[in-house]
Write an enzyme that holds these catalytic residues in place. Structure first.
Site, PDB file in Angstrom:
ATOM      1  N   CYS A   2      12.193  -0.951 -31.230  1.00  0.00           N
ATOM      2  CA  CYS A   2      13.072  -0.724 -30.488  1.00  0.00           C
ATOM      3  C   CYS A   2      13.089   0.640 -29.889  1.00  0.00           C
ATOM      4  O   CYS A   2      12.697   1.711 -30.312  1.00  0.00           O
ATOM      5  CB  CYS A   2      14.416  -0.933 -31.431  1.00  0.00           C
ATOM      6  SG  CYS A   2      14.705  -2.335 -32.374  1.00  0.00           S
ATOM      7  N   ARG A  27       5.619   0.070 -26.947  1.00  0.00           N
ATOM      8  CA  ARG A  27       5.637   0.308 -28.311  1.00  0.00           C
ATOM      9  C   ARG A  27       5.987  -1.166 -29.059  1.00  0.00           C
ATOM     10  O   ARG A  27       5.991  -1.115 -29.915  1.00  0.00           O
ATOM     11  CB  ARG A  27       7.235   1.034 -28.320  1.00  0.00           C
ATOM     12  CG  ARG A  27       7.231   2.487 -27.754  1.00  0.00           C
ATOM     13  CD  ARG A  27       8.491   2.981 -27.603  1.00  0.00           C
ATOM     14  NE  ARG A  27       9.358   3.215 -29.007  1.00  0.00           N
ATOM     15  CZ  ARG A  27       9.209   4.403 -29.534  1.00  0.00           C
ATOM     16  NH1 ARG A  27       8.617   5.457 -29.168  1.00  0.00           N
ATOM     17  NH2 ARG A  27       9.790   4.366 -30.726  1.00  0.00           N
ATOM     18  N   TRP A  74      13.116  -4.991 -31.180  1.00  0.00           N
ATOM     19  CA  TRP A  74      12.148  -5.760 -31.986  1.00  0.00           C
ATOM     20  C   TRP A  74      12.892  -5.995 -32.978  1.00  0.00           C
ATOM     21  O   TRP A  74      13.212  -5.541 -33.746  1.00  0.00           O
ATOM     22  CB  TRP A  74      10.935  -4.547 -32.409  1.00  0.00           C
ATOM     23  CG  TRP A  74       9.913  -5.044 -33.141  1.00  0.00           C
ATOM     24  CD1 TRP A  74       8.647  -5.610 -32.491  1.00  0.00           C
ATOM     25  CD2 TRP A  74       9.646  -5.204 -34.341  1.00  0.00           C
ATOM     26  NE1 TRP A  74       8.016  -5.929 -33.608  1.00  0.00           N
ATOM     27  CE2 TRP A  74       8.340  -5.746 -34.639  1.00  0.00           C
ATOM     28  CE3 TRP A  74      10.431  -4.925 -35.445  1.00  0.00           C
ATOM     29  CZ2 TRP A  74       7.810  -5.967 -36.019  1.00  0.00           C
ATOM     30  CZ3 TRP A  74      10.092  -4.947 -36.767  1.00  0.00           C
ATOM     31  CH2 TRP A  74       8.653  -5.366 -37.135  1.00  0.00           C
ATOM     32  N   ASN A  99      18.941   1.602 -32.735  1.00  0.00           N
ATOM     33  CA  ASN A  99      17.434   1.649 -33.390  1.00  0.00           C
ATOM     34  C   ASN A  99      17.774   1.594 -34.522  1.00  0.00           C
ATOM     35  O   ASN A  99      18.530   2.544 -35.344  1.00  0.00           O
ATOM     36  CB  ASN A  99      16.598   2.696 -32.840  1.00  0.00           C
ATOM     37  CG  ASN A  99      16.027   2.477 -31.385  1.00  0.00           C
ATOM     38  OD1 ASN A  99      16.517   1.463 -30.914  1.00  0.00           O
ATOM     39  ND2 ASN A  99      15.323   3.281 -30.970  1.00  0.00           N
ATOM     40  N   GLY A 100      16.793   0.979 -35.698  1.00  0.00           N
ATOM     41  CA  GLY A 100      16.830   0.910 -37.045  1.00  0.00           C
ATOM     42  C   GLY A 100      17.539  -0.136 -37.933  1.00  0.00           C
ATOM     43  O   GLY A 100      17.402  -0.988 -37.344  1.00  0.00           O
ATOM     44  N   GLU A 480     -10.584  -1.257 -41.970  1.00  0.00           N
ATOM     45  CA  GLU A 480      -9.990  -0.988 -40.528  1.00  0.00           C
ATOM     46  C   GLU A 480     -10.742  -2.248 -39.626  1.00  0.00           C
ATOM     47  O   GLU A 480      -9.860  -2.680 -38.738  1.00  0.00           O
ATOM     48  CB  GLU A 480     -10.624   0.677 -40.024  1.00  0.00           C
ATOM     49  CG  GLU A 480      -9.983   0.808 -38.558  1.00  0.00           C
ATOM     50  CD  GLU A 480      -8.871   0.639 -38.274  1.00  0.00           C
ATOM     51  OE1 GLU A 480      -7.789   0.585 -39.164  1.00  0.00           O
ATOM     52  OE2 GLU A 480      -8.244   0.692 -37.085  1.00  0.00           O
ATOM     53  N   LYS A 484      -7.997  -4.519 -37.439  1.00  0.00           N
ATOM     54  CA  LYS A 484      -8.298  -4.828 -36.026  1.00  0.00           C
ATOM     55  C   LYS A 484      -8.555  -6.299 -35.880  1.00  0.00           C
ATOM     56  O   LYS A 484      -7.558  -6.630 -34.695  1.00  0.00           O
ATOM     57  CB  LYS A 484      -9.317  -3.954 -35.577  1.00  0.00           C
ATOM     58  CG  LYS A 484      -9.281  -2.485 -35.338  1.00  0.00           C
ATOM     59  CD  LYS A 484      -8.549  -2.184 -34.498  1.00  0.00           C
ATOM     60  CE  LYS A 484      -7.148  -1.963 -34.931  1.00  0.00           C
ATOM     61  NZ  LYS A 484      -6.768  -0.786 -35.570  1.00  0.00           N
ATOM     62  N   GLU A 487      -4.737  -8.258 -36.318  1.00  0.00           N
ATOM     63  CA  GLU A 487      -3.943  -7.895 -35.549  1.00  0.00           C
ATOM     64  C   GLU A 487      -4.047  -8.575 -34.165  1.00  0.00           C
ATOM     65  O   GLU A 487      -3.168  -9.204 -33.565  1.00  0.00           O
ATOM     66  CB  GLU A 487      -4.047  -6.207 -35.278  1.00  0.00           C
ATOM     67  CG  GLU A 487      -3.369  -5.412 -36.229  1.00  0.00           C
ATOM     68  CD  GLU A 487      -3.458  -4.080 -36.107  1.00  0.00           C
ATOM     69  OE1 GLU A 487      -2.637  -3.199 -35.840  1.00  0.00           O
ATOM     70  OE2 GLU A 487      -4.637  -3.380 -35.861  1.00  0.00           O
ATOM     71  N   HIS A 503     -15.525 -10.537 -58.393  1.00  0.00           N
ATOM     72  CA  HIS A 503     -14.427 -10.574 -59.308  1.00  0.00           C
ATOM     73  C   HIS A 503     -13.343 -11.272 -58.820  1.00  0.00           C
ATOM     74  O   HIS A 503     -12.201 -11.066 -58.578  1.00  0.00           O
ATOM     75  CB  HIS A 503     -14.040  -9.064 -59.508  1.00  0.00           C
ATOM     76  CG  HIS A 503     -14.980  -8.232 -60.352  1.00  0.00           C
ATOM     77  ND1 HIS A 503     -15.440  -8.628 -61.382  1.00  0.00           N
ATOM     78  CD2 HIS A 503     -15.624  -7.060 -59.918  1.00  0.00           C
ATOM     79  CE1 HIS A 503     -16.478  -7.709 -61.933  1.00  0.00           C
ATOM     80  NE2 HIS A 503     -16.483  -7.015 -60.952  1.00  0.00           N
ATOM     81  N   LYS A 603       4.056  -0.695 -31.663  1.00  0.00           N
ATOM     82  CA  LYS A 603       3.198   0.521 -31.846  1.00  0.00           C
ATOM     83  C   LYS A 603       3.738   1.535 -32.730  1.00  0.00           C
ATOM     84  O   LYS A 603       3.006   2.248 -33.256  1.00  0.00           O
ATOM     85  CB  LYS A 603       3.033   0.954 -30.304  1.00  0.00           C
ATOM     86  CG  LYS A 603       2.327   2.246 -30.062  1.00  0.00           C
ATOM     87  CD  LYS A 603       0.744   1.804 -30.288  1.00  0.00           C
ATOM     88  CE  LYS A 603      -0.350   3.051 -30.181  1.00  0.00           C
ATOM     89  NZ  LYS A 603      -1.507   2.319 -30.777  1.00  0.00           N
TER      90      LYS A 603
HETATM   91  C1  G6P Z   1       1.708   0.206 -36.278  1.00  0.00           C
HETATM   92  C2  G6P Z   1       0.973   0.378 -35.384  1.00  0.00           C
HETATM   93  C3  G6P Z   1      -0.494   0.775 -36.032  1.00  0.00           C
HETATM   94  C4  G6P Z   1      -0.278   2.040 -36.791  1.00  0.00           C
HETATM   95  C5  G6P Z   1       0.833   2.067 -37.809  1.00  0.00           C
HETATM   96  C6  G6P Z   1       1.155   3.457 -38.197  1.00  0.00           C
HETATM   97  O1  G6P Z   1       1.892  -0.681 -37.373  1.00  0.00           O
HETATM   98  O2  G6P Z   1       0.886  -1.097 -35.018  1.00  0.00           O
HETATM   99  O3  G6P Z   1      -1.442   0.520 -35.097  1.00  0.00           O
HETATM  100  O4  G6P Z   1      -1.640   2.238 -37.259  1.00  0.00           O
HETATM  101  O5  G6P Z   1       1.948   1.664 -36.933  1.00  0.00           O
HETATM  102  O6  G6P Z   1       1.252   4.488 -37.147  1.00  0.00           O
HETATM  103  P1  G6P Z   1       1.282   5.701 -36.799  1.00  0.00           P
HETATM  104  O7  G6P Z   1       1.849   6.116 -35.624  1.00  0.00           O
HETATM  105  O8  G6P Z   1       2.071   6.492 -37.990  1.00  0.00           O
HETATM  106  O9  G6P Z   1      -0.082   5.979 -37.059  1.00  0.00           O
END
Ligand code: G6P
Length: 608
Positions: A2, A27, A74, A99-100, A480, A484, A487, A503, A603
């Site tokens: 948001c 965002r 959002w 927001n929130g 990671e 990726k 996502e 396991h 974001k």
């Molecule tokens: C969201 C983003 C991720 C990010 C995470 C933590 O989920 O989509 O890409 O890793 O937040 O965000 P930060 O800004 O705290 O690294």
């Protein structure tokens, strides 16, 4: 997630609000809206989907006004739809953007319904509009007091901007656990949840502190603290460029950001490592003094930033610093035992992730020795709330899936590790330091694998699940890589330390299950290879990202190899994440998903 933009101007504010919303698009959001107030009353326009749809509707409606509030939503409570989009109104008198999350909204909703208020959305935010309206009627029409009275009944985290038709010359904004900044123009004043939204109209910002309220009119602004006393807050000049960042010759922001990695790695190293030497003048003397005393580190982060913490753990422990890495959302709600001389390190690209900020607030009440933020945004809430900061210098990252920010986090954390060793008079092998200066060229070599990776990505086009395997740091990088892929392509990708395979996850392996493995040239390579043979024996199809020196004779002809060349031990895992990023990107292209704004993701996650 948001976003809020609002203000009081002498000109038509609608184009400023819409431009602000466009600047917040990166965002992640699913609907948007704007409301203005003038002598004719309250006018509102909302739309689902992109801000461009809202812009069309606003044009058709010929919406105009000098005082207005706007929002990108959002969805948390209630589906993404026009009726749930902000601004929310009450009795055509009060308009609110929020927001929130309001945690006690169901109780408030029930109480307001009993008092005769009708709800037209499924959101928690609409309850705030009605609550402010109720308070506004009770206190004889003082909007600021009405907002403060309503806010005192809310649990949760929020940033709000509000106007009332009966006092159409002002906006009241407040924050509790969610950021809000006041933008100071010339004869016009604004608020926003992110200063970037306001850069076309001002460079001068005042950050609201927790539980501050601001009243802005065409004549000026005044901040009140939690006790409702007028208070002065520092004004800061923002030096960021107001330009909206373009994609240049790239198809997506994510692609551009991946290809920027050699450059941003060099930027992160600049002034900190030079000619194989650590540059002590890069850090404040009191920070170096603190590093000399550190005995343990607690690392707290979310998402990709959490993976950066996992990678650095083994390096810190090798340097004799016991390290705990934890998700911020988990850390928040457990009892924490803090050992003497423990440094609290938060890692965050944005510096405004709600869980990470809340974890820092919790940590500050505990017996930590000191607080360091490893962050990409210099003026973020996290940086402002920490005693020390190590900036990652990745530049603005627009793609929701983090790439260059992650790689620069790893570089910054390695720098931290080296500086701790130096401050504690431990021997540092100069060759290790020098390896970082060669890292940008290794990143370039990884990017040159793009075409080969695009080819291999085809084997995942029709898959719905896969496994990622690694060991040691390689596991953190595999995690990671899996994140990726998840996502971007919506494929269920699960990462395991390869020793854990037998396991449980081995039950998933058959000839339809792709197994993606990362092997660097280290003491774990042979162990990894044994685990891959277990996969092979069950018909699993292996996609292997490996250093060229790894002995691959045991692998069958079905294995698809991405040869990473000869990586350097110290920086191998940093370089090796790049091919995994490219892999996820190419699978997403083949699947036709929204690379820069994957569904349901944001974001900056500004809610718990
Ligand atoms: C969201 C983003 C991720 C990010 C995470 C933590 O989920 O989509 O890409 O890793 O937040 O965000 P930060 O800004 O705290 O690294």
């Amino acid at each position: 997630m948001c976003g809020i933009v609002a203000g009081v101007t002498e000109r038509n504010i609608v184009p400023i609000l819409l431009e602000g919303l466009k600047r917040l698009e990166y965002r992640g959001y699913d609907s948007a809206g704007v409301a203005v107030v003038d002598d004719s009353g309250l006018n509102r326009c909302r739309a689902t989907g992109k801000v461009a749809s809202l812009v069309d509707k606003v044009r058709q409606q010929q919406l105009q006004g000098r005082v207005g509030i706007a929002h990108t939503r959002w969805a948390t409570h209630g589906a993404p739809s026009e009726k749930n989009a902000h601004p929310h109104t009450s009795s055509n008198q009060i308009a609110v953007v929020h927001n929130g999350i309001i945690e006690n909204y169901l109780d408030i909703r029930q109480q307001l319904q009993k008092a005769g208020y009708e709800f037209s959305s499924d959101t928690d935010s609409e309850a705030v509009a009605h609550l402010i309206h109720q308070a506004f009627l009770h206190n004889g029409g003082d909007l600021r007091l009405a907002v403060q009275s309503a806010v005192s009944q809310l649990n949760g985290a929020f940033a709000l901007a509000v106007f009332a038709v009966d006092c159409p010359d002002r906006i009241i904004a407040t924050r509790h656990g969610s950021p809000m900044v006041v933008g100071l123009g010339i004869g016009e004043y604004f608020v926003a949840s992110d200063s970037f939204a306001l850069l076309p109209v001002t460079r001068r910002f005042v950050y609201l502190q927790e539980d501050d309220t601001v009243e802005i009119t065409g004549d000026g602004w005044q901040i009140y603290d939690a006790q409702q006393q007028p208070v002065e807050r520092e004004c800061v000049e923002n030096e960021q460029s107001a330009d909206l960042i373009g994609k240049g010759r790239y198809k997506h922001f994510m692609q551009k950001e991946m290809f920027e990695q050699p450059e941003v790695v060099a930027q992160t190293l600049q002034g900190r490592i030079h000619h194989g030497m650590l540059q002590t003048q890069a850090f404040a003397p009191e920070f170096l003094k603190a590093l000399a005393k550190v005995q343990q580190i607690d690392i707290i982060a979310c998402g990709t930033s959490y993976h950066a913490g996992l990678v650095i753990k083994s390096h810190l422990e090798r340097a004799g610093i016991r390290t705990n890495v934890e998700y911020a959302s988990e850390y928040l709600y457990r009892e924490v035992a803090v050992m003497p001389k423990t440094l609290f390190v938060s890692i965050s690209q944005s510096g405004e992730t709600a869980d990470t900020l809340a974890a820092l607030e919790k940590a500050k009440k505990l017996d930590y020795f000191d607080y360091l933020a490893v962050c990409n945004v210099p003026d973020s809430a996290l940086v402002r709330a920490s005693s020390h900061v190590l900036l990652t210098r990745a530049g603005r990252e627009i793609g929701v899936a983090s790439t260059k920010a992650f790689v620069t986090q790893l570089v910054a954390l390695h720098i931290l590790c080296l500086f701790i060793q130096q401050a504690q008079d431990k021997t540092i092998n100069p060759a290790l330091v020098q390896a970082f200066e060669r890292l940008p060229s290794f990143c370039e070599r990884m990017l040159a694998l793009d075409e080969r990776i695009a080819e291999v990505a085809k084997s995942l086009r029709d898959k719905s699940a896969c496994l990622f395997l690694g060991r040691g740091e390689g596991f953190a990088i595999a995690a990671e890589g899996a994140l990726k892929l998840k996502e971007l392509s919506y494929i269920q990708a699960q990462a395991y330390p390869s020793g854990e395979l037998k396991h449980g996850p081995l039950a998933l392996v058959d000839d339809s299950m792709p197994v993606i493995a990362l092997i660097t040239h280290d003491h774990l390579a042979e162990k990894m290879m044994s685990n891959l043979q277990e996969v092979q024996a069950r018909g699993g199809k292996i996609i292997l990202f490996a250093d060229s020196r790894v002995d691959k004779r045991a692998l069958n002809a079905q294995t698809q190899l991405i040869d990473l060349g000869e990586l350097e031990e110290m920086t191998a895992s940093i370089a090796a994440v790049i091919p995994l990023q490219l892999f996820a990107y190419h699978v997403a292209l083949l699947k036709g998903t929204d690379v820069d704004q994957p569904r349901n993701l944001a974001k900056s996650v500004t809610v718990e």
